[in-house]
Design an enzyme around this catalytic site. Sequence first.
Site, PDB file in Angstrom:
ATOM      1  N   GLU A  83      13.808   8.222  56.215  1.00  0.00           N
ATOM      2  CA  GLU A  83      14.091   8.534  54.821  1.00  0.00           C
ATOM      3  C   GLU A  83      13.714   7.367  53.908  1.00  0.00           C
ATOM      4  O   GLU A  83      13.798   6.207  54.295  1.00  0.00           O
ATOM      5  CB  GLU A  83      15.572   8.899  54.650  1.00  0.00           C
ATOM      6  CG  GLU A  83      15.872  10.244  55.322  1.00  0.00           C
ATOM      7  CD  GLU A  83      17.302  10.717  55.159  1.00  0.00           C
ATOM      8  OE1 GLU A  83      17.472  11.905  54.838  1.00  0.00           O
ATOM      9  OE2 GLU A  83      18.240   9.938  55.351  1.00  0.00           O
ATOM     10  N   CYS A  96      13.660   2.088  48.044  1.00  0.00           N
ATOM     11  CA  CYS A  96      14.369   1.625  49.237  1.00  0.00           C
ATOM     12  C   CYS A  96      13.671   2.226  50.451  1.00  0.00           C
ATOM     13  O   CYS A  96      13.624   3.441  50.608  1.00  0.00           O
ATOM     14  CB  CYS A  96      15.824   2.087  49.138  1.00  0.00           C
ATOM     15  SG  CYS A  96      16.798   1.677  50.594  1.00  0.00           S
ATOM     16  N   CYS A 103      18.499   2.863  64.311  1.00  0.00           N
ATOM     17  CA  CYS A 103      18.821   1.429  64.360  1.00  0.00           C
ATOM     18  C   CYS A 103      19.522   1.141  65.681  1.00  0.00           C
ATOM     19  O   CYS A 103      20.324   1.954  66.142  1.00  0.00           O
ATOM     20  CB  CYS A 103      19.747   1.071  63.196  1.00  0.00           C
ATOM     21  SG  CYS A 103      20.038  -0.709  63.024  1.00  0.00           S
ATOM     22  N   CYS A 107      26.810  -0.824  63.172  1.00  0.00           N
ATOM     23  CA  CYS A 107      27.820  -1.216  62.187  1.00  0.00           C
ATOM     24  C   CYS A 107      28.727  -0.006  61.943  1.00  0.00           C
ATOM     25  O   CYS A 107      28.241   1.124  61.794  1.00  0.00           O
ATOM     26  CB  CYS A 107      27.145  -1.675  60.900  1.00  0.00           C
ATOM     27  SG  CYS A 107      25.987  -3.035  61.207  1.00  0.00           S
ATOM     28  N   CYS A 110      28.171   2.512  58.930  1.00  0.00           N
ATOM     29  CA  CYS A 110      26.802   2.933  58.591  1.00  0.00           C
ATOM     30  C   CYS A 110      26.382   4.176  59.355  1.00  0.00           C
ATOM     31  O   CYS A 110      26.457   4.232  60.583  1.00  0.00           O
ATOM     32  CB  CYS A 110      25.825   1.798  58.883  1.00  0.00           C
ATOM     33  SG  CYS A 110      24.109   2.240  58.561  1.00  0.00           S
ATOM     34  N   SER A 221      23.884  -8.705  54.795  1.00  0.00           N
ATOM     35  CA  SER A 221      24.996  -7.765  54.893  1.00  0.00           C
ATOM     36  C   SER A 221      26.195  -8.520  55.474  1.00  0.00           C
ATOM     37  O   SER A 221      26.386  -8.543  56.681  1.00  0.00           O
ATOM     38  CB  SER A 221      24.618  -6.607  55.806  1.00  0.00           C
ATOM     39  OG  SER A 221      23.590  -5.860  55.201  1.00  0.00           O
ATOM     40  N   LEU A 222      26.991  -9.104  54.608  1.00  0.00           N
ATOM     41  CA  LEU A 222      28.087  -9.954  55.082  1.00  0.00           C
ATOM     42  C   LEU A 222      29.311  -9.105  55.455  1.00  0.00           C
ATOM     43  O   LEU A 222      29.751  -9.111  56.599  1.00  0.00           O
ATOM     44  CB  LEU A 222      28.428 -10.996  54.011  1.00  0.00           C
ATOM     45  CG  LEU A 222      29.373 -12.096  54.456  1.00  0.00           C
ATOM     46  CD1 LEU A 222      28.783 -12.925  55.589  1.00  0.00           C
ATOM     47  CD2 LEU A 222      29.741 -13.006  53.283  1.00  0.00           C
ATOM     48  N   HIS A 223      29.886  -8.431  54.485  1.00  0.00           N
ATOM     49  CA  HIS A 223      30.946  -7.425  54.688  1.00  0.00           C
ATOM     50  C   HIS A 223      32.295  -7.909  55.195  1.00  0.00           C
ATOM     51  O   HIS A 223      33.272  -7.152  55.199  1.00  0.00           O
ATOM     52  CB  HIS A 223      30.473  -6.273  55.583  1.00  0.00           C
ATOM     53  CG  HIS A 223      29.195  -5.636  55.154  1.00  0.00           C
ATOM     54  ND1 HIS A 223      28.915  -5.329  53.837  1.00  0.00           N
ATOM     55  CD2 HIS A 223      28.081  -5.265  55.858  1.00  0.00           C
ATOM     56  CE1 HIS A 223      27.711  -4.782  53.764  1.00  0.00           C
ATOM     57  NE2 HIS A 223      27.188  -4.740  54.965  1.00  0.00           N
ATOM     58  N   CYS A 341      23.580   3.995  49.828  1.00  0.00           N
ATOM     59  CA  CYS A 341      23.551   3.014  50.917  1.00  0.00           C
ATOM     60  C   CYS A 341      24.295   3.529  52.136  1.00  0.00           C
ATOM     61  O   CYS A 341      25.429   3.986  52.032  1.00  0.00           O
ATOM     62  CB  CYS A 341      24.251   1.720  50.519  1.00  0.00           C
ATOM     63  SG  CYS A 341      23.719   1.034  48.979  1.00  0.00           S
TER      64      CYS A 341
HETATM   65  N1  SAH Z   1      19.876  -3.034  58.504  1.00  0.00           N
HETATM   66  C1  SAH Z   1      19.840  -3.777  57.296  1.00  0.00           C
HETATM   67  C2  SAH Z   1      19.292  -3.012  56.109  1.00  0.00           C
HETATM   68  C3  SAH Z   1      19.734  -1.571  55.903  1.00  0.00           C
HETATM   69  S1  SAH Z   1      21.344  -1.239  55.336  1.00  0.00           S
HETATM   70  C4  SAH Z   1      21.202  -4.324  56.971  1.00  0.00           C
HETATM   71  O1  SAH Z   1      22.177  -3.903  57.603  1.00  0.00           O
HETATM   72  O2  SAH Z   1      21.292  -5.178  56.113  1.00  0.00           O
HETATM   73  C5  SAH Z   1      21.408  -1.629  53.597  1.00  0.00           C
HETATM   74  C6  SAH Z   1      22.828  -1.982  53.122  1.00  0.00           C
HETATM   75  O3  SAH Z   1      23.708  -0.834  53.064  1.00  0.00           O
HETATM   76  C7  SAH Z   1      23.502  -2.965  54.062  1.00  0.00           C
HETATM   77  O4  SAH Z   1      24.156  -3.977  53.355  1.00  0.00           O
HETATM   78  C8  SAH Z   1      24.495  -2.079  54.763  1.00  0.00           C
HETATM   79  O5  SAH Z   1      25.508  -2.833  55.330  1.00  0.00           O
HETATM   80  C9  SAH Z   1      24.949  -1.176  53.657  1.00  0.00           C
HETATM   81  N2  SAH Z   1      25.651   0.025  54.118  1.00  0.00           N
HETATM   82  C10 SAH Z   1      25.532   0.624  55.319  1.00  0.00           C
HETATM   83  N3  SAH Z   1      26.336   1.721  55.372  1.00  0.00           N
HETATM   84  C11 SAH Z   1      26.966   1.808  54.177  1.00  0.00           C
HETATM   85  C12 SAH Z   1      27.890   2.751  53.616  1.00  0.00           C
HETATM   86  N4  SAH Z   1      28.294   3.811  54.293  1.00  0.00           N
HETATM   87  N5  SAH Z   1      28.316   2.541  52.354  1.00  0.00           N
HETATM   88  C13 SAH Z   1      27.856   1.492  51.645  1.00  0.00           C
HETATM   89  N6  SAH Z   1      26.987   0.588  52.114  1.00  0.00           N
HETATM   90  C14 SAH Z   1      26.535   0.737  53.379  1.00  0.00           C
HETATM   91 FE1  SF4 Z   2      21.626  -0.933  61.299  1.00  0.00          FE
HETATM   92 FE2  SF4 Z   2      21.947  -2.045  58.859  1.00  0.00          FE
HETATM   93 FE3  SF4 Z   2      23.153   0.278  59.476  1.00  0.00          FE
HETATM   94 FE4  SF4 Z   2      23.999  -1.999  60.599  1.00  0.00          FE
HETATM   95  S1  SF4 Z   2      24.064  -1.467  58.406  1.00  0.00           S
HETATM   96  S2  SF4 Z   2      23.654  -0.045  61.662  1.00  0.00           S
HETATM   97  S3  SF4 Z   2      22.065  -3.096  60.864  1.00  0.00           S
HETATM   98  S4  SF4 Z   2      20.951  -0.068  59.346  1.00  0.00           S
END
Ligand code: SAH
Ligand code: SF4
Length: 361
Positions: A83, A96, A103, A107, A110, A221-223, A341
């Site tokens: 996508e 984007c 992947c 996480c 995600c 992506s710190l979180h 995201c």
């Molecule tokens: N794999 C890479 C890039 C893709 S994700 C990474 O993890 O950085 C892009 C951003 O969206 C990342 O910061 C990810 O943590 C965030 N993200 C993933 N799932 C999400 C969700 N359900 N709600 C909000 N942000 C999310």
């Molecule tokens: Fe992969 Fe980024 Fe999603 Fe984590 S947040 S599962 S690294 S796409």
Amino acid sequence: MSAELRALGVAERQIRMRASQLWSWLYVRGATSFAAMTDIAKELRGELAENFVLARPEIVTEQISVDGTRKWLLRLDDGKEVETVYIPEENRGTLCISSQVGCTLTCSFCHTGTQKLVRNLTPGEIVGQIMLARDRIADWPGAEAEDKRGLPGSERKITNVVLMGMGEPLYNFEHVRDACLIAADGEGLAIGKRRITLSTSGVVPEIPRWGEEAGTMLAISLHAVRDELRDQLVPINRKWPIKDLLAACRAYPGLSNAKRITFEYVMLKGVNDSVADAKELVRLLAKIPAKINLIPFNPWPGAPHECSDWEQIEKFAEVVNRAGYASPVRSPRGRDIMAACGQLKSASVKQRASARLTASA
Ligand code: SAH
Ligand code: SF4
């Protein structure tokens, strides 16, 4: 390109010129056939058409959100799907793009992480997402969009590219690097390195190499601000903990107040959203030229989290604001079409999953 032209028997003294003509047809004008390249000798055009294809990924679906966000589900040559999302604003537009089908990381928040990695995208498939988006929103010189809803007023419709779609881009390093170098080339797509941002979950050893070989902007992506929690949310943290990640950030080439690292922080209700977490976040990033991006959690079916309450996001943002970070909350876009995201997951996998359910029921 020069090597391929040479192999076709183009005279050595013409190679530079022919390669630059081709490059310009492809990346400045967006030509989709060799026949259109009228300043290239007819015979050579014919040979090119016999030996190469100028293709875009195939569109399976195109969805347009009420806010103008567009999402394309694309099918690649081998039938795999990814996508791509376009987010227009008044005077800019961000594309984007995805770097992998699925992947390997998992996480917890995600949606893409629930899909098994199928494979890395090629440089052509990564650049192809930009080319296709530019076709659809008529971002080529002289082109007219079929559907202009929500498009920005700026001359260029795609001003920024973020590697924030499906996949961990640093696990597909060479292909993503080559694609970024093509996208950034001033004689072609000309999306400058300062307008390309790679987001990583924290593949620490590849961060300095990315800085040297690609040199785009970086997002992390710190979180979470404590290892025990980050281990749960972003499992790659077990391999490379926060301390190592931040050390790699501090050493990222070219950092300055004008070139900052973006730290992404998804707001999960009752998990990472306390005022104490906010204070720790500000403390951790104190010596790094940084932007902070708070992302309201975007739900997906079966997700184990909820988005923080708006009040709590405001309290958190206030701590971050007071520490001197401007407008830190990312407003969710395209939620109605699951384009926000972390909501990306190709439909074929969803369909297969539902077919399995039906089959076993
Ligand atoms: N794999 C890479 C890039 C893709 S994700 C990474 O993890 O950085 C892009 C951003 O969206 C990342 O910061 C990810 O943590 C965030 N993200 C993933 N799932 C999400 C969700 N359900 N709600 C909000 N942000 C999310
Ligand atoms: Fe992969 Fe980024 Fe999603 Fe984590 S947040 S599962 S690294 S796409």
